[in-house]
Design a protein around this motif. Structure first.
Motif, PDB file in Angstrom:
ATOM      1  N   VAL A  95       0.590  -1.179   0.144  1.00 23.66           N
ATOM      2  CA  VAL A  95       0.186  -0.207  -0.071  1.00 23.66           C
ATOM      3  C   VAL A  95       0.683   1.577  -0.384  1.00 23.66           C
ATOM      4  CG1 VAL A  95      -1.895   1.305   0.896  1.00 23.66           C
ATOM      5  CG2 VAL A  95      -1.692  -1.173   1.341  1.00 23.66           C
ATOM      6  N   TYR A 151      -2.574  -2.615  -3.173  1.00 23.79           N
ATOM      7  CA  TYR A 151      -4.062  -2.333  -2.646  1.00 23.79           C
ATOM      8  C   TYR A 151      -4.142  -0.997  -2.790  1.00 23.79           C
ATOM      9  CZ  TYR A 151      -8.246  -2.159  -0.205  1.00 23.79           C
ATOM     10  OH  TYR A 151      -9.555  -1.329   0.415  1.00 23.79           O
ATOM     11  N   CYS A 172      -6.183   2.256  -1.151  1.00 22.44           N
ATOM     12  CA  CYS A 172      -6.350   2.141   0.003  1.00 22.44           C
ATOM     13  C   CYS A 172      -7.093   3.539  -0.570  1.00 22.44           C
ATOM     14  CB  CYS A 172      -5.503   2.912   0.914  1.00 22.44           C
ATOM     15  SG  CYS A 172      -4.940   1.835   1.869  1.00 22.44           S
ATOM     16  N   GLU A 175      -8.512   6.026   3.000  1.00 22.08           N
ATOM     17  CA  GLU A 175      -8.788   4.722   3.638  1.00 22.08           C
ATOM     18  C   GLU A 175      -7.487   4.490   5.161  1.00 22.08           C
ATOM     19  OE1 GLU A 175     -10.490   0.735   3.570  1.00 22.08           O
ATOM     20  OE2 GLU A 175     -10.176   1.371   1.412  1.00 22.08           O
ATOM     21  N   PRO A 182      -4.853   2.409   5.860  1.00 16.28           N
ATOM     22  CA  PRO A 182      -4.711   1.151   6.240  1.00 16.28           C
ATOM     23  C   PRO A 182      -4.841  -0.075   7.634  1.00 16.28           C
ATOM     24  CG  PRO A 182      -2.715   2.333   5.504  1.00 16.28           C
ATOM     25  CD  PRO A 182      -3.629   3.459   5.737  1.00 16.28           C
TER      26      PRO A 182
END
Length: 126
Positions: free
Chosen positions: A14, A86, A88, A91, A93
């Motif tokens: 990420v 991913y 994110c 967001e 993590p």
């Protein structure tokens, strides 16, 4: 399909808002390892890794990409290692981790210490 049970390992990358990459690892005693699961008959390694992630993480799989498939060798055992990316966005993590999980995020500098425990080919350097 797998004739005998073998280990499937995975990690997720990420990119934080500051541009640093973090990697999903599993905390074991005083050490970090790649998260893993046992291969299952009638399932590909990829399907097995995704199923394990669904059980251990709160992921939106529309934001998951397979970034790399390579092999790790540890204790003379060859292990497929799936590296996912991913996306994110805003967001946090840490919100992806389920309560009580042994999984955690490590910045790329610390992740290099984990990766050096394995003989790995094909993993991009960050």
């Amino acid at each position: 399909m797998v004739g005998k049970q073998s280990l499937i390992a995975y990690t997720i990358m990420v990119q934080r808002t500051d541009g640093k990459w973090i990697f999903l690892v599993q905390h074991e005693e005083s050490d970090f390892i790649f998260p893993g699961t046992m291969a299952k008959n009638q399932q590909t390694g990829l399907a097995t890794a995704i199923e394990a992630m669904k059980e251990k993480l709160n992921l939106n799989f529309d934001k998951v990409d397979l970034a790399e498939l390579t092999n790790a060798v540890t204790e003379n055992q060859r292990i497929p290692l799936f590296v996912f990316k991913y996306h994110c966005g805003a967001e946090d993590p840490t919100d992806l981790l389920l309560p009580g999980s042994k999984l955690e995020w490590q910045v790329s500098d610390n992740f290099k210490e984990t990766i050096q425990k394995y003989d790995i080919s094909g993993v991009p350097l960050f």
